[in-house]
Design an enzyme around this catalytic site. Structure first.
Site, PDB file in Angstrom:
ATOM      1  N   LYS A  51      19.122   7.870  78.238  1.00  0.00           N
ATOM      2  CA  LYS A  51      18.302   9.048  78.007  1.00  0.00           C
ATOM      3  C   LYS A  51      18.356   9.418  76.530  1.00  0.00           C
ATOM      4  O   LYS A  51      19.412   9.354  75.891  1.00  0.00           O
ATOM      5  CB  LYS A  51      18.794  10.233  78.854  1.00  0.00           C
ATOM      6  CG  LYS A  51      18.668   9.985  80.361  1.00  0.00           C
ATOM      7  CD  LYS A  51      17.210   9.950  80.797  1.00  0.00           C
ATOM      8  CE  LYS A  51      17.075   9.667  82.287  1.00  0.00           C
ATOM      9  NZ  LYS A  51      17.301   8.275  82.636  1.00  0.00           N
ATOM     10  N   ASP A  52      17.221   9.846  76.021  1.00  0.00           N
ATOM     11  CA  ASP A  52      17.041  10.185  74.617  1.00  0.00           C
ATOM     12  C   ASP A  52      17.994  11.300  74.187  1.00  0.00           C
ATOM     13  O   ASP A  52      18.349  12.172  74.971  1.00  0.00           O
ATOM     14  CB  ASP A  52      15.599  10.655  74.420  1.00  0.00           C
ATOM     15  CG  ASP A  52      15.131  10.565  72.980  1.00  0.00           C
ATOM     16  OD1 ASP A  52      16.000  10.494  72.093  1.00  0.00           O
ATOM     17  OD2 ASP A  52      13.919  10.576  72.752  1.00  0.00           O
ATOM     18  N   ALA A  53      18.379  11.267  72.904  1.00  0.00           N
ATOM     19  CA  ALA A  53      19.187  12.363  72.358  1.00  0.00           C
ATOM     20  C   ALA A  53      18.345  13.619  72.175  1.00  0.00           C
ATOM     21  O   ALA A  53      18.859  14.735  72.291  1.00  0.00           O
ATOM     22  CB  ALA A  53      19.796  11.946  71.022  1.00  0.00           C
TER      23      ALA A  53
END
Length: 401
Positions: free
Chosen positions: A78-80
């Protein structure tokens, strides 16, 4: 080798706007493939992370619990940049110990035991709630119009520029590797000074391209390990480009190759946008229920299954043993390879770098769509199957690269 690509919904104006101004503007929630049973030696924890990447969250949790990071599991990266809720697995710890964690950027929402480690891909998909700020006045109507087409025809299953790294060039490095052009590969890893904003970083890149390697090495900050290792090797053995490139870790090399695969897939997808929802003779079709692929024998018969979104045509994640279509689709794929100076056999690299390839659906279904206008903001909610990107839908709605 540019990224510009077409829109499925080109006839509808975009809403414009910007995303990800705050983590709360981009909320992602995993849809699990299964729930923990309550028995076993792996603790399944649903965590909420804010503004950090999945691997950084795992690092913080492993340190807090004294667990080896490699023994932990997760279903998806999952993206930061966002607020994300996802499940991870932690071996041989109690749910109470996990629930008691106090870690910056990470909150534990629930914890229960299960029998197996969580593996990559063990999820059905993801739900998104995205706030698009500063949109056009008629944004909700435009978004609904776009979504009507996407729901009917499917969402182009695009990778997009998020696969190409900070400088937007990781796919170019992969292309250089496949062509055996290691000087170009090193040059591209070092990068383009016009692509970076940080002054010291930019000066380091400019020094490298002037051939002033010692100055470049002194300018690159310590955390630029790959760039520093490359330059250090070139200082010892000038013009030994392949040996210098060997400073790059195999994991990063595979990432570069994967980025180029993604780039080529998107190019094939651009060539099929007009027939994204049509099954053509010679296609290889994808079954959405289980991910299996098969060669189409009768396009007319299979079209009824495509109309009900049971199946979709596929594109290539190119590799040396990938299943090949025939007819128009084969011509399209061969044309994309030729245009970028590689062949299927190029992917037969030695050892762990060999890329076998696979097929990927050219479109995916979008579900649970909700559109709300809030003043100058547009709030979009939707669900996508695993492996698909919210940015693919957002680019169709916003028409902003």
């Amino acid at each position: 080798m540019q990224h510009e690509s077409k829109y499925l919904t080109a006839g509808i104006p975009g809403t414009g706007g910007v995303i990800k101004e705050t983590p709360e503007d981009f909320v992602v929630e995993e849809i699990p493939a299964y729930l923990p049973s309550g028995q076993g030696e792996h603790c399944y924890a649903v965590i909420e992370k804010r503004g950090i990447a999945t691997l950084e969250a795992l690092r913080r949790i492993s340190r807090a619990l004294g667990v080896q990071e490699r023994d932990m599991g997760y279903a998806g990266m999952k993206d930061a940049q966002g607020l994300t809720r996802q499940t991870i697995s932690i071996p041989r710890v109690s749910p109470d110990a996990v629930r008691a964690l106090q870690i910056p950027g990470v909150a534990v929402l629930s914890a229960a035991m299960h029998g197996n480690k969580l593996r990559l891909g063990h999820l059905k998909g993801n739900r998104f709630t995205v706030r698009v700020r500063s949109v056009a006045g008629n944004a909700p109507a435009l978004a609904e119009e776009t979504l009507e087409i996407v729901r009917r025809r499917g969402l182009p299953n695009r990778f997009g520029v998020q696969r190409y790294g900070v400088q937007g060039n990781t796919h170019l490095i992969g292309a250089c590797m496949l062509r055996g052009d290691y000087r170009a590969a090193v040059d591209t890893v070092i990068g383009d000074p016009k692509a970076v904003a940080d002054e010291r970083w930019r000066l380091a890149i400019e020094a490298y391209h002037r051939g002033e390697l010692a100055e470049a090495l002194s300018l690159f900050p310590p955390h630029f390990r790959v760039e520093r290792d490359l330059i250090d090797r070139l200082l010892k053995r000038p013009d030994a480009w392949q040996q210098a490139f060997n400073a790059v870790q195999p994991r990063m090399k595979r990432l570069y190759l994967s980025a180029f695969q993604s780039f080529l897939f998107d190019k094939v997808l651009d060539g099929r946008l007009d027939t994204l929802d049509r099954i053509l003779p010679g296609d290889i079709a994808f079954k959405h229920e289980n991910g299996a692929c098969f060669i189409v024998q009768d396009a007319e018969v299979e079209q009824t299954r495509a109309d009900s979104f049971e199946i979709s045509p596929t594109g290539p994640m190119f590799g040396c043993t990938m299943m090949e279509p025939s007819g128009e689709q084969l011509e399209l794929e061969q044309g994309v390879l030729e245009a970028h100076g590689v062949t299927r056999e190029s992917f037969a690299l030695p050892g762990a770098l060999r890329m076998d390839g696979e097929r990927r659906a050219l479109r995916v279904p979008v579900s649970e769509t909700v559109v709300q206008g809030e003043g100058e903001n547009l709030v979009l909610s939707f669900a996508l199957p695993r492996g698909s990107y919210a940015t693919s839908l957002l680019r169709e709605i916003m028409k902003v690269e």
